[in-house]
Design an enzyme around this catalytic site. Structure first.
Site, PDB file in Angstrom:
ATOM      1  N   ASP A 247       0.861  -1.178   0.000  1.00  0.00           N
ATOM      2  CA  ASP A 247       0.000   0.000   0.000  1.00  0.00           C
ATOM      3  C   ASP A 247       0.898   1.228   0.000  1.00  0.00           C
ATOM      4  O   ASP A 247       1.959   1.229   0.645  1.00  0.00           O
ATOM      5  CB  ASP A 247      -0.929   0.021   1.214  1.00  0.00           C
ATOM      6  CG  ASP A 247      -2.112   0.960   0.995  1.00  0.00           C
ATOM      7  OD1 ASP A 247      -3.210   0.464   0.656  1.00  0.00           O
ATOM      8  OD2 ASP A 247      -1.942   2.188   1.156  1.00  0.00           O
ATOM      9  N   ASP A 287      -6.985  -3.073  -6.218  1.00  0.00           N
ATOM     10  CA  ASP A 287      -8.256  -2.616  -5.639  1.00  0.00           C
ATOM     11  C   ASP A 287      -8.083  -1.122  -5.391  1.00  0.00           C
ATOM     12  O   ASP A 287      -7.736  -0.688  -4.298  1.00  0.00           O
ATOM     13  CB  ASP A 287      -8.541  -3.379  -4.350  1.00  0.00           C
ATOM     14  CG  ASP A 287      -9.877  -3.013  -3.738  1.00  0.00           C
ATOM     15  OD1 ASP A 287     -10.685  -2.357  -4.414  1.00  0.00           O
ATOM     16  OD2 ASP A 287     -10.108  -3.370  -2.565  1.00  0.00           O
ATOM     17  N   CYS A 340     -14.833  -0.406  -5.430  1.00  0.00           N
ATOM     18  CA  CYS A 340     -16.151  -0.536  -4.791  1.00  0.00           C
ATOM     19  C   CYS A 340     -16.985   0.674  -5.204  1.00  0.00           C
ATOM     20  O   CYS A 340     -17.574   1.355  -4.379  1.00  0.00           O
ATOM     21  CB  CYS A 340     -16.023  -0.648  -3.276  1.00  0.00           C
ATOM     22  SG  CYS A 340     -15.141   0.711  -2.482  1.00  0.00           S
TER      23      CYS A 340
END
Length: 386
Positions: A247, A287, A340
């Protein structure tokens, strides 16, 4: 706390938020100053606040105002609740309704109120979702399902479901993913259950699980935008696989080692500078940071703070992430993209733009997951080299 006192607490928190304090911070402030409030009280007050955030425009209309009191009156009206017993001024309950407050506003038919979305988002919903726009907007106004991922490296779905039932936690199978169980009762017992403490289950949305389940096989898998590491842990449940997590802000992964240990999994965390040295990877999952519009019922404050300029910024970030991740993917490997989000500009448009920029790649798979009783709204696409 009485039901009326819980309403008063929610009104206090909403008024604090009106001064620019984020919801979580306002809730934490109230909890620290209200030691008398038990866990059930705190949960109930939190539910009231989040119900308002999910339906803020409708609440403001039905309550004829933007104050915490007006918003609570409006959202309770939307829920069909009898206000008299709650607004009676007894104990710590709010004062009775005034004559003006007792007047119920006419029903509204415009999408801004019925969909509870900012004006600028509505055309994007319509363009992205077509005939499904109304259904999705309505679904985002309800509370999200609570789902767990069964760690099949340690236990079977059937055995976990039985163990949870014995602990007073009722579940049902979820159609989105074989590893997913949706909790239907007893969710507050989950974190203290043996199944959770022993790593047999992790809290994870079913659509998020399905995104990982759709990934092709590979022995070296990278979760490029790992965040808390939920998808990396889902990858690690596969047999004979080495999983890496990265990340851009390593602080987001601070809990991952403890979660991996609990799950009996091995996930190697990589700083950005170490990504290329460990490459190539058979599967790279991005993602990507996004609007979160597919999960706004979980974080409803996000839809009121999100802006058009932030959306434009995010699409540039998403493009850069895909381009860099492509360089880390093995020659015969697969690059996967996920958000998302329900917005086309973050989903199909980004996939098409990646292929247009990179003639050596082709899209081989894509899927949307709707916002419904099974899970959140997600999009995923896979790419392979030509």
């Amino acid at each position: 706390m009485t039901p009326g006192a819980r309403i008063s607490a929610a009104i206090e928190i909403l008024n604090t938020m009106a001064d620019g304090v984020p919801a979580e911070q306002a809730l934490t402030r109230w909890a620290r100053g209200s030691r008398y409030a038990g866990s059930k009280d705190r949960a109930a007050v939190r539910d009231h606040v989040f119900d308002v955030l999910r339906q803020r425009r409708l609440a403001a209309h039905l309550g004829a105002g933007e104050t915490g009191r007006a918003l609570m009156i409006g959202v309770l009206r939307a829920q069909g609740v009898d206000l008299g017993p709650l607004f009676n001024g007894q104990g710590h309950a709010p004062l009775p309704l005034s004559e003006d407050e007792a007047t119920v506003a006419d029903a509204r038919s415009d999408p801004a109120v019925l969909w509870n979305l900012p004006d600028w988002i509505i055309p994007l919903f319509q363009a992205s979702l077509g005939a499904r726009a109304d259904t999705v907007a309505q679904a985002l106004q309800s509370r999200a399902p609570i789902s767990v991922r069964v760690n099949t490296a340690q236990a079977s779905v059937a055995n976990v479901a039985q163990a949870l039932a014995e602990a007073g936690i009722e579940t049902r199978a979820n159609d989105l993913c074989e590893t997913a169980l949706t909790v239907t009762a007893g969710e507050r017992k989950l974190r203290n259950s043996d199944s959770y403490l022993h790593g047999d289950v992790e809290l994870q949305d079913a659509a998020s699980q399905a995104v990982v389940a759709a990934l092709p096989a590979g022995t070296r898998m990278l979760d490029y935008c790992a965040g808390g590491g939920g998808k990396a842990l889902a990858m690690a449940a596969r047999r004979d696989v080495s999983v890496f997590a990265h990340d851009i802000d390593p602080r987001r992964m601070i809990d991952l080692p403890a979660r991996a240990e609990r799950a009996g999994a091995t996930v190697k965390q990589l700083e950005t500078d170490a990504l290329e040295g460990a490459a190539p990877y058979d599967v790279v999952l991005c993602d990507a940071p996004c609007s979160g519009s597919g999960s706004w019922r979980r974080s409803p404050e996000g839809k009121w703070t999100f802006t058009a300029s932030r959306l434009e910024e995010l699409t540039h970030i998403q493009d850069k992430i895909l381009d860099h991740a492509a360089t880390l993917t093995a020659e015969t490997g697969a690059l996967a993209y996920a958000t998302c989000s329900v917005l086309q500009s973050e989903n199909e448009d980004r996939a098409a733009a990646f292929v247009a920029r990179n003639s050596g790649w082709k899209q081989v798979f894509s899927q949307r997951f709707e916002v419904d009783s099974q899970g959140d709204g997600f999009f995923t696409a896979h790419f392979k080299r030509v």
